[in-house]
Design an enzyme around this catalytic site. Structure first.
Site, PDB file in Angstrom:
ATOM      1  N   GLY A 116      -1.919  50.355  -1.621  1.00 49.81           N
ATOM      2  CA  GLY A 116      -1.931  48.990  -1.086  1.00 49.81           C
ATOM      3  C   GLY A 116      -1.905  48.984   0.433  1.00 49.81           C
ATOM      4  O   GLY A 116      -1.969  50.042   1.074  1.00 49.81           O
ATOM      5  N   VAL A 136       3.268  51.063 -13.061  1.00 50.27           N
ATOM      6  CA  VAL A 136       4.698  51.422 -13.075  1.00 50.27           C
ATOM      7  C   VAL A 136       5.537  50.581 -14.025  1.00 50.27           C
ATOM      8  O   VAL A 136       6.721  50.861 -14.196  1.00 50.27           O
ATOM      9  CB  VAL A 136       5.334  51.363 -11.656  1.00 50.27           C
ATOM     10  CG1 VAL A 136       4.774  52.460 -10.773  1.00 50.27           C
ATOM     11  CG2 VAL A 136       5.176  49.993 -11.032  1.00 50.27           C
ATOM     12  N   LYS A 141       6.713  41.425 -14.036  1.00 49.70           N
ATOM     13  CA  LYS A 141       6.891  42.729 -14.678  1.00 49.70           C
ATOM     14  C   LYS A 141       7.021  43.867 -13.662  1.00 49.70           C
ATOM     15  O   LYS A 141       7.853  44.747 -13.818  1.00 49.70           O
ATOM     16  CB  LYS A 141       5.731  43.008 -15.644  1.00 49.70           C
ATOM     17  CG  LYS A 141       5.876  42.217 -16.950  1.00 49.70           C
ATOM     18  CD  LYS A 141       4.646  42.315 -17.831  1.00 49.70           C
ATOM     19  CE  LYS A 141       4.603  43.621 -18.593  1.00 49.70           C
ATOM     20  NZ  LYS A 141       3.415  43.641 -19.507  1.00 49.70           N
ATOM     21  N   ASN A 157      11.870  51.249 -13.997  1.00 49.39           N
ATOM     22  CA  ASN A 157      11.273  52.583 -14.196  1.00 49.39           C
ATOM     23  C   ASN A 157      11.371  53.441 -12.934  1.00 49.39           C
ATOM     24  O   ASN A 157      11.658  54.630 -12.999  1.00 49.39           O
ATOM     25  CB  ASN A 157       9.801  52.453 -14.613  1.00 49.39           C
ATOM     26  CG  ASN A 157       9.665  51.960 -16.040  1.00 49.39           C
ATOM     27  OD1 ASN A 157      10.552  52.180 -16.869  1.00 49.39           O
ATOM     28  ND2 ASN A 157       8.573  51.279 -16.335  1.00 49.39           N
ATOM     29  N   GLY A 208      14.802  54.600 -12.640  1.00 48.06           N
ATOM     30  CA  GLY A 208      15.034  55.636 -13.653  1.00 48.06           C
ATOM     31  C   GLY A 208      14.528  56.979 -13.170  1.00 48.06           C
ATOM     32  O   GLY A 208      15.191  58.009 -13.342  1.00 48.06           O
ATOM     33  N   TYR A 240       7.582  35.529  -8.068  1.00 44.59           N
ATOM     34  CA  TYR A 240       7.694  36.564  -7.032  1.00 44.59           C
ATOM     35  C   TYR A 240       9.134  36.653  -6.533  1.00 44.59           C
ATOM     36  O   TYR A 240       9.745  37.721  -6.541  1.00 44.59           O
ATOM     37  CB  TYR A 240       6.749  36.230  -5.883  1.00 44.59           C
ATOM     38  CG  TYR A 240       6.691  37.272  -4.792  1.00 44.59           C
ATOM     39  CD1 TYR A 240       6.221  38.550  -5.050  1.00 44.59           C
ATOM     40  CD2 TYR A 240       7.095  36.963  -3.490  1.00 44.59           C
ATOM     41  CE1 TYR A 240       6.154  39.504  -4.038  1.00 44.59           C
ATOM     42  CE2 TYR A 240       7.024  37.909  -2.474  1.00 44.59           C
ATOM     43  CZ  TYR A 240       6.557  39.177  -2.756  1.00 44.59           C
ATOM     44  OH  TYR A 240       6.498  40.118  -1.756  1.00 44.59           O
ATOM     45  N   LYS A 272      11.842  39.815  -7.189  1.00 36.83           N
ATOM     46  CA  LYS A 272      12.392  40.627  -6.101  1.00 36.83           C
ATOM     47  C   LYS A 272      13.912  40.499  -6.043  1.00 36.83           C
ATOM     48  O   LYS A 272      14.620  41.450  -5.700  1.00 36.83           O
ATOM     49  CB  LYS A 272      11.776  40.205  -4.765  1.00 36.83           C
ATOM     50  CG  LYS A 272      10.294  40.533  -4.634  1.00 36.83           C
ATOM     51  CD  LYS A 272      10.031  42.038  -4.531  1.00 36.83           C
ATOM     52  CE  LYS A 272       8.588  42.319  -4.163  1.00 36.83           C
ATOM     53  NZ  LYS A 272       8.300  43.754  -4.057  1.00 36.83           N
TER      54      LYS A 272
END
Ligand code: UDP
Length: 310
Positions: A13, A60, A94, A102, A105, A148, A152
């Site tokens: 990005g 992700v 998501k 994730n 993790g 959004y 966050k």
């Protein structure tokens, strides 16, 4: 010396690709992860042949599997333009929630440091001005921008939970409006929009009366701030942005001057829940990181215009 390995989600990005570049320069091995929803291969093509760079196409929100040792996980994957997250609210939620889970993790599993790229949007339409990190914000959870903002805010909450419970060494940065080369010209955000319009002699679309304010940080300044946070011991949120505040109308006029366009300004309806003002209080970053932006708006915009022209 063995090089440290960094996983950067959203690495293809706008911000992610600049970060990949910087960290390779600083002597890290970079694993760039992106599902290319808003990221672009063009942003990282020049890095593909380097031994310290690897691209992994992956979403992700699904389990992240990395074989090698990892020292840092920098979670930058996100839709960031209001136009994108209004179009894809579920993906936005998501990546901020499941994606952050994730990424955390992975950091826990690898005993790696973690950074979440959070946002000034956690302050919503702020009632305190400028916004210090201690401000809890004024967010409409069910409004169109809620997908959004709340993703966050959740990302920050789960990051602190992993820090407190699992003792993961975490950083939270709250990024304010940033601009520069590699933004998508049709990204929808105000700087690329106005530059595109000006370069094509189309009218500049000011939403509302243009009295709403933003504070624009040049990408190089932001990357320097991110790098300093990464090396710091700060686990609490840090604002990163340029504290010079402009109205959107001022920005439009400045871009008309800098591009020497024949474009005029036209007014369009103000989007729902558009924050009226935004300006970071960066005292914490100045004190803690000895960081503050050095690129002024004229120079940063000029570089961005040149890049879009090329
Ligand atoms: N904006 C505008 N014209 C445009 C695009 C955006 O007037 O063509 C305004 C928008 O309403 C907001 C500000 O510019 O007040 C910054 O918008 P942007 O989409 O860049 O990001 P935001 O700061 O709202 O997240």
């Amino acid at each position: 010396m063995i090089k440290k390995t960094v996983v950067i989600t959203g690495g293809a990005g706008f911000i992610g690709s600049h970060l990949c570049e910087r960290l390779i320069k600083e002597g890290y091995k970079v694993i760039c992860m992106d599902n290319l929803m808003t990221g672009k291969m063009d942003n990282i093509r020049h890095l593909l042949g380097k031994t310290d760079f690897r691209f992994v196409e992956h979403n992700v929100t699904k389990y992240i599997d990395i074989a090698e040792n990892v020292n840092y996980v920098l979670h930058f994957a996100s839709l960031a333009s209001p136009e994108d997250y209004l179009k894809f609210p579920i993906q936005t939620l998501k990546v901020g929630s499941l994606g952050t889970h994730n990424a955390l993790g992975l950091a826990k599993n690898k005993k790696a440091k973690f950074m979440i790229a959070s946002t000034s949007e956690v302050y919503g339409d702020p009632l305190i001005h400028p916004q210090p990190e201690t401000y809890w914000g004024n967010v409409n959870p069910i409004g169109v921008r809620g997908c959004y903002d709340e993703s966050k805010r959740f990302a920050e909450a789960i990051t602190m939970a992993y820090h407190r419970v699992h003792k993961v060494d975490t950083h939270i940065i709250r990024i304010f409006n940033t601009y520069g080369p590699r933004m998508r010209i049709l990204d929808g955000r105000v700087v690329p929009n106005f530059i595109y319009q000006a370069l094509h002699n189309k009218p500049l679309t000011v939403y509302g009366l243009g009295t709403q304010t933003r504070s624009f940080c040049y990408i190089d300044d932001l990357i320097e701030g991110i790098y300093r946070v990464m090396l710091s011991k700060c686990n609490e949120p840090v604002n990163l942005g340029n504290p010079r505040e402009f109205t959107i109308l001022q920005l439009a006029k400045l871009l008309i001057k800098l591009t020497q366009t024949k474009s005029k300004i036209i007014y369009k309806p103000l989007p729902q829940d558009d924050p009226r003002q935004r300006k970071p209080d960066i005292s914490k970053a100045i004190k803690l990181l000895k960081w503050k932006p050095v690129v002024n708006l004229d120079d940063g915009l000029q570089k961005t215009i040149e890049w879009f022209k090329a």
